[in-house]
Design an enzyme around this catalytic site. Sequence first.
Site, short mmCIF file in Angstrom:
data_model
loop_
_atom_site.label_atom_id
_atom_site.label_comp_id
_atom_site.label_asym_id
_atom_site.label_seq_id
_atom_site.Cartn_x
_atom_site.Cartn_y
_atom_site.Cartn_z
N GLY A 125 34.50 78.39 -3.51
CA GLY A 125 33.99 79.59 -4.19
C GLY A 125 34.94 80.76 -4.06
CG LEU B 15 31.38 81.56 3.19
CD1 LEU B 15 31.46 81.39 4.69
CD2 LEU B 15 32.78 81.77 2.63
CE1 TYR C 30 22.74 84.61 -2.52
CE2 TYR C 30 22.10 86.93 -2.37
CZ TYR C 30 23.05 85.93 -2.20
OH TYR C 30 24.30 86.24 -1.69
CE LYS D 96 23.14 83.58 1.17
NZ LYS D 96 24.30 82.94 1.79
CB THR E 42 32.96 91.02 -1.42
OG1 THR E 42 32.36 91.52 -0.22
CG2 THR E 42 34.42 90.73 -1.15
P1 NAD Z 1 30.49 81.62 -5.10
O1 NAD Z 1 29.38 81.22 -5.99
O2 NAD Z 1 31.83 81.91 -5.69
O3 NAD Z 1 30.71 80.55 -3.95
C1 NAD Z 1 29.68 79.78 -3.41
C2 NAD Z 1 30.19 78.35 -3.26
O4 NAD Z 1 29.14 77.53 -2.72
C3 NAD Z 1 30.58 77.74 -4.62
O5 NAD Z 1 31.82 77.12 -4.51
C4 NAD Z 1 29.47 76.72 -4.88
O6 NAD Z 1 29.88 75.66 -5.69
C5 NAD Z 1 29.09 76.32 -3.46
N1 NAD Z 1 27.74 75.77 -3.36
C6 NAD Z 1 26.60 76.24 -3.91
N2 NAD Z 1 25.55 75.46 -3.58
C7 NAD Z 1 26.05 74.47 -2.79
C8 NAD Z 1 25.48 73.35 -2.15
N3 NAD Z 1 24.16 73.10 -2.23
N4 NAD Z 1 26.28 72.54 -1.44
C9 NAD Z 1 27.62 72.77 -1.35
N5 NAD Z 1 28.21 73.82 -1.95
C10 NAD Z 1 27.44 74.66 -2.66
O7 NAD Z 1 29.98 82.89 -4.27
P2 NAD Z 1 30.77 83.82 -3.23
O8 NAD Z 1 30.78 85.19 -3.78
O9 NAD Z 1 32.04 83.20 -2.83
O10 NAD Z 1 29.75 83.81 -2.01
C11 NAD Z 1 29.98 83.01 -0.85
C12 NAD Z 1 28.90 83.29 0.18
O11 NAD Z 1 28.91 84.66 0.55
C13 NAD Z 1 27.48 82.97 -0.33
O12 NAD Z 1 26.77 82.38 0.73
C14 NAD Z 1 26.93 84.33 -0.65
O13 NAD Z 1 25.55 84.37 -0.50
C15 NAD Z 1 27.64 85.23 0.37
N6 NAD Z 1 27.73 86.61 -0.14
C16 NAD Z 1 28.65 86.95 -1.09
C17 NAD Z 1 28.71 88.28 -1.53
C18 NAD Z 1 29.71 88.73 -2.56
O14 NAD Z 1 29.76 89.93 -2.86
N7 NAD Z 1 30.52 87.88 -3.13
C19 NAD Z 1 27.81 89.23 -1.01
C20 NAD Z 1 26.88 88.82 -0.07
C21 NAD Z 1 26.87 87.51 0.39
#
Ligand code: NAD
Length: 324
Positions: free
Chosen positions: A16, A77, A149, A153, A179
């Site tokens: 991701g 993640l 969500y 979490k 982010t």
């Molecule tokens: P993203 O969607 O780009 O990445 C998430 C990854 O998890 C993806 O590659 C997806 O294919 C994988 N995924 C989803 N369900 C899955 C499963 N059941 N099994 C295996 N893989 C799975 O999102 P991101 O922005 O990179 O977020 C990563 C983490 O950080 C998440 O847990 C998200 O909740 C947390 N987060 C992100 C932000 C942000 O601003 N980007 C803010 C708060 C929290």
Amino acid sequence: MNLHIQKRVLVTGGSGFLGSHLCEKLLLEGCSVICLDNFFSSSKSNIHHLLTNPNFEVIRHDVTFPIYIEVDEIYNLACPASPIHYQLDPVQTTKTSVHGAINMLGLAKRLKARIFQASTSEVYGDPLCHPQKETYWGNVNPIGSRSCYDEGKRCAETLFFDYNRQHNLSIKVVRIFNTYGPRMHPNDGRVVSNFIVQALSNKPITIYGDGTQSRSFCYIDDLTSAFIKFMATPAKLTGPMNLGNPVEFTIMELAEKIIKLIGSKSELVFEQLPQDDPTQRRPDISLAKKSLDWVPAISLDEGLEKTISYFDHFLSESSELNND
Ligand code: NAD
Ligand code: UDP
């Protein structure tokens, strides 16, 4: 004889946006990295450049099912993060957070490995306290369209702290605030990617509501540095720890900034505010400052320039492919 023992690190959701940057940074630190992902909300192109690295492996797997592998540390993640993606299959979103946490915590318990959880500022819901401190319990709708969500979490956090109390597992829980950066998904509806893609193509910029709602935007490199610093702290520091950039902007200010940086001709259009859209969000990062000696170093202007240049390149490559 090589006496250097390489740390083996599992990154779930490693393909991701955040995960791919984290894998990259861990490889640079000399770790051996296993990226586990089911590619639900990401493209393999995010990790394409890492595939030739002998210290990098990829496993296609869904965290809602158990997995048996041997590693020293786990970063959990895996979970779609943008409202468009996590609302596509809300039941699977909750399962990913809850069953995923149970499976990864079980793995960590068997291996006696330290485990990190990517939690979120969404655990504060539409916050009644501003800025948000870790001690604030939140204001979350348990039955709305964002609940799969937010509550998923929150339950994952509960599981992490129960495994810590009950099984003495070493946990590190972070609450990530918005982010942004290169490799954000161009169509996942998040505000920074939406506005940049719209502005680069001179299409209308879609402001939801009146644009007075606020967010604080952290550049990806600042965030992943804090992840690795936190993981290396003594076991007694469990978090939850807010990570984000405390400089707050309204969505209107963000739109104006992006239009100006790009020199775009886009006009602003106002659309309906989604359900339960938080009106304000800014992290109190005193804990991270004190315990990690960390503050975000990259300003919004600097981070946006890097992100704009990524999307500019990405869009021209996509249009070349379409013209072929
Ligand atoms: P993203 O969607 O780009 O990445 C998430 C990854 O998890 C993806 O590659 C997806 O294919 C994988 N995924 C989803 N369900 C899955 C499963 N059941 N099994 C295996 N893989 C799975 O999102 P991101 O922005 O990179 O977020 C990563 C983490 O950080 C998440 O847990 C998200 O909740 C947390 N987060 C992100 C932000 C942000 O601003 N980007 C803010 C708060 C929290
Ligand atoms: N937003 C917007 N236009 C868009 C996308 C998002 O005005 O094209 C708003 C959205 O309503 C929210 C803020 O920008 O108030 C941040 O949205 P995002 O989905 O990026 O993150 P989150 O709401 O999860 O913080």
